[in-house]
Design a protein around this motif. Structure first.
Motif, PDB file in Angstrom:
ATOM      1  N   PHE A   1      36.041 -72.123  29.673  1.00 32.74           N
ATOM      2  CA  PHE A   1      36.368 -73.212  28.756  1.00 32.74           C
ATOM      3  C   PHE A   1      37.627 -72.869  27.961  1.00 32.74           C
ATOM      4  N   ALA A   2      37.666 -71.662  27.411  1.00 33.30           N
ATOM      5  CA  ALA A   2      38.852 -71.223  26.662  1.00 33.30           C
ATOM      6  C   ALA A   2      40.077 -71.208  27.572  1.00 33.30           C
ATOM      7  N   GLY A   3      39.885 -70.780  28.820  1.00 34.52           N
ATOM      8  CA  GLY A   3      40.992 -70.755  29.765  1.00 34.52           C
ATOM      9  C   GLY A   3      41.566 -72.134  30.010  1.00 34.52           C
ATOM     10  N   VAL A   4      40.701 -73.099  30.267  1.00 28.27           N
ATOM     11  CA  VAL A   4      41.154 -74.479  30.498  1.00 28.27           C
ATOM     12  C   VAL A   4      41.826 -75.027  29.245  1.00 28.27           C
ATOM     13  N   LEU A   5      41.199 -74.816  28.095  1.00 24.69           N
ATOM     14  CA  LEU A   5      41.725 -75.332  26.829  1.00 24.69           C
ATOM     15  C   LEU A   5      43.148 -74.852  26.576  1.00 24.69           C
TER      16      LEU A   5
ATOM     17  N   LEU B   1      51.445 -67.524  23.155  1.00 21.78           N
ATOM     18  CA  LEU B   1      50.088 -67.112  22.810  1.00 21.78           C
ATOM     19  C   LEU B   1      49.040 -67.966  23.528  1.00 21.78           C
ATOM     20  N   GLU B   2      49.262 -69.271  23.576  1.00 19.06           N
ATOM     21  CA  GLU B   2      48.304 -70.152  24.250  1.00 19.06           C
ATOM     22  C   GLU B   2      48.247 -69.889  25.753  1.00 19.06           C
ATOM     23  N   VAL B   3      49.384 -69.715  26.385  1.00 18.40           N
ATOM     24  CA  VAL B   3      49.392 -69.437  27.825  1.00 18.40           C
ATOM     25  C   VAL B   3      48.730 -68.083  28.094  1.00 18.40           C
TER      26      VAL B   3
ATOM     27  N   ASP C   1      36.202 -56.713  30.083  1.00 17.84           N
ATOM     28  CA  ASP C   1      37.326 -56.413  29.186  1.00 17.84           C
ATOM     29  C   ASP C   1      38.329 -57.559  29.067  1.00 17.84           C
ATOM     30  N   PHE C   2      38.716 -58.148  30.190  1.00 21.52           N
ATOM     31  CA  PHE C   2      39.706 -59.236  30.144  1.00 21.52           C
ATOM     32  C   PHE C   2      39.117 -60.510  29.547  1.00 21.52           C
ATOM     33  N   ALA C   3      37.846 -60.752  29.800  1.00 18.14           N
ATOM     34  CA  ALA C   3      37.191 -61.923  29.206  1.00 18.14           C
ATOM     35  C   ALA C   3      37.158 -61.783  27.682  1.00 18.14           C
ATOM     36  N   VAL C   4      36.834 -60.588  27.209  1.00 13.02           N
ATOM     37  CA  VAL C   4      36.803 -60.339  25.764  1.00 13.02           C
ATOM     38  C   VAL C   4      38.209 -60.453  25.180  1.00 13.02           C
ATOM     39  N   LEU C   5      39.192 -59.864  25.848  1.00 17.11           N
ATOM     40  CA  LEU C   5      40.579 -59.969  25.381  1.00 17.11           C
ATOM     41  C   LEU C   5      41.021 -61.429  25.325  1.00 17.11           C
ATOM     42  N   GLY C   6      40.652 -62.197  26.339  1.00 17.66           N
ATOM     43  CA  GLY C   6      41.003 -63.616  26.354  1.00 17.66           C
ATOM     44  C   GLY C   6      40.396 -64.359  25.174  1.00 17.66           C
ATOM     45  N   LEU C   7      39.136 -64.064  24.850  1.00 14.78           N
ATOM     46  CA  LEU C   7      38.501 -64.717  23.703  1.00 14.78           C
ATOM     47  C   LEU C   7      39.143 -64.272  22.393  1.00 14.78           C
ATOM     48  N   GLU C   8      39.548 -63.018  22.319  1.00 14.94           N
ATOM     49  CA  GLU C   8      40.247 -62.534  21.118  1.00 14.94           C
ATOM     50  C   GLU C   8      41.596 -63.235  20.958  1.00 14.94           C
ATOM     51  N   LEU C   9      42.342 -63.359  22.048  1.00  8.84           N
ATOM     52  CA  LEU C   9      43.623 -64.084  21.989  1.00  8.84           C
ATOM     53  C   LEU C   9      43.397 -65.558  21.654  1.00  8.84           C
ATOM     54  N   SER C  10      42.317 -66.129  22.169  1.00 10.93           N
ATOM     55  CA  SER C  10      41.984 -67.522  21.872  1.00 10.93           C
ATOM     56  C   SER C  10      41.694 -67.705  20.389  1.00 10.93           C
ATOM     57  N   MET C  11      40.940 -66.772  19.808  1.00 11.58           N
ATOM     58  CA  MET C  11      40.674 -66.842  18.375  1.00 11.58           C
ATOM     59  C   MET C  11      41.963 -66.735  17.574  1.00 11.58           C
ATOM     60  N   LEU C  12      42.851 -65.843  17.990  1.00 17.34           N
ATOM     61  CA  LEU C  12      44.129 -65.687  17.303  1.00 17.34           C
ATOM     62  C   LEU C  12      44.959 -66.970  17.396  1.00 17.34           C
TER      63      LEU C  12
ATOM     64  N   LEU D   1      39.631 -77.986  14.664  1.00 20.19           N
ATOM     65  CA  LEU D   1      39.716 -76.690  15.343  1.00 20.19           C
ATOM     66  C   LEU D   1      38.525 -75.783  15.039  1.00 20.19           C
ATOM     67  N   VAL D   2      37.758 -76.134  14.021  1.00 18.92           N
ATOM     68  CA  VAL D   2      36.651 -75.274  13.602  1.00 18.92           C
ATOM     69  C   VAL D   2      35.634 -75.074  14.722  1.00 18.92           C
ATOM     70  N   SER D   3      35.295 -76.133  15.431  1.00 22.53           N
ATOM     71  CA  SER D   3      34.303 -75.999  16.504  1.00 22.53           C
ATOM     72  C   SER D   3      34.810 -75.088  17.625  1.00 22.53           C
ATOM     73  N   TYR D   4      36.094 -75.177  17.945  1.00 20.30           N
ATOM     74  CA  TYR D   4      36.660 -74.290  18.963  1.00 20.30           C
ATOM     75  C   TYR D   4      36.594 -72.836  18.488  1.00 20.30           C
ATOM     76  N   PHE D   5      36.959 -72.625  17.229  1.00 25.33           N
ATOM     77  CA  PHE D   5      36.932 -71.273  16.675  1.00 25.33           C
ATOM     78  C   PHE D   5      35.519 -70.694  16.729  1.00 25.33           C
ATOM     79  N   LEU D   6      34.540 -71.490  16.321  1.00 21.72           N
ATOM     80  CA  LEU D   6      33.149 -71.030  16.340  1.00 21.72           C
ATOM     81  C   LEU D   6      32.674 -70.718  17.756  1.00 21.72           C
ATOM     82  N   LEU D   7      33.112 -71.498  18.733  1.00 18.06           N
ATOM     83  CA  LEU D   7      32.749 -71.228  20.123  1.00 18.06           C
ATOM     84  C   LEU D   7      33.319 -69.886  20.571  1.00 18.06           C
ATOM     85  N   MET D   8      34.562 -69.580  20.203  1.00 20.20           N
ATOM     86  CA  MET D   8      35.172 -68.305  20.584  1.00 20.20           C
ATOM     87  C   MET D   8      34.448 -67.142  19.903  1.00 20.20           C
ATOM     88  N   VAL D   9      34.099 -67.305  18.621  1.00 20.87           N
ATOM     89  CA  VAL D   9      33.352 -66.271  17.900  1.00 20.87           C
ATOM     90  C   VAL D   9      31.993 -66.054  18.564  1.00 20.87           C
TER      91      VAL D   9
END
Length: 138
Positions: A20-24, A66-68, A88-99, A120-128
């Motif tokens: 989901f984060a990847g598509v977003l 950053l988004e790409v 590891d890459f999935a976690v890094l991707g979620l960390e970059l998504s949160m940033l 954006l709050v709902s997206y942030f909460l999903l990444m957390v």
């Protein structure tokens, strides 16, 4: 936990959040790349009356990169985690998504686009939540 094929339900949810984060972020970042001029003009107009006006182009390029990066890392990380079990890459991707979301949220608050920032709050909460789920497998 119930198994779906050879994957736990937890793993399927973790992968789904990464995809989901990847598509977003791939869609958002690549839209900025392919319509650079239009998006840059929009960002300049949003920050025209703020203290960020003089650096809006640099900020636009930064958020695009950053988004790409967040999108590609999340998407590929989700696939890699599903296939290989290496998170590891999935976690890094979620960390970059949160940033990325924090940067977007900050920009919208500075531009006084409070409704946009709130969306954006709902997206942030999903990444957390996605990152939290990765702590459960230890």
């Amino acid at each position: 936990m119930s198994d779906i094929f050879d994957h736990t339900l937890l793993k399927v949810i973790q992968v789904a959040i990464s995809l989901f984060a990847g598509v977003l972020f791939l869609q958002s970042g690549l839209d900025k790349v392919f319509d650079f001029g239009g998006n840059k003009s929009y960002i300049q107009s949003v920050f025209a009356k703020t203290f960020l006006n003089s650096v809006s182009t640099v900020l636009f390029i930064t958020i695009t990169i950053l988004e790409v990066a967040a999108g590609a890392t999340s998407f590929l990380g989700g696939i890699f985690y599903f296939i290989e079990g290496q998170a590891d890459f999935a976690v890094l991707g979620l960390e970059l998504s949160m940033l990325a979301i924090l940067c977007l949220f900050t920009g919208q608050r500075i531009a006084k686009d409070y409704a946009g920032a709130a969306s954006l709050v709902s997206y942030f909460l999903l990444m957390v939540f996605g990152l939290y789920l990765h702590t459960l497998q230890g």
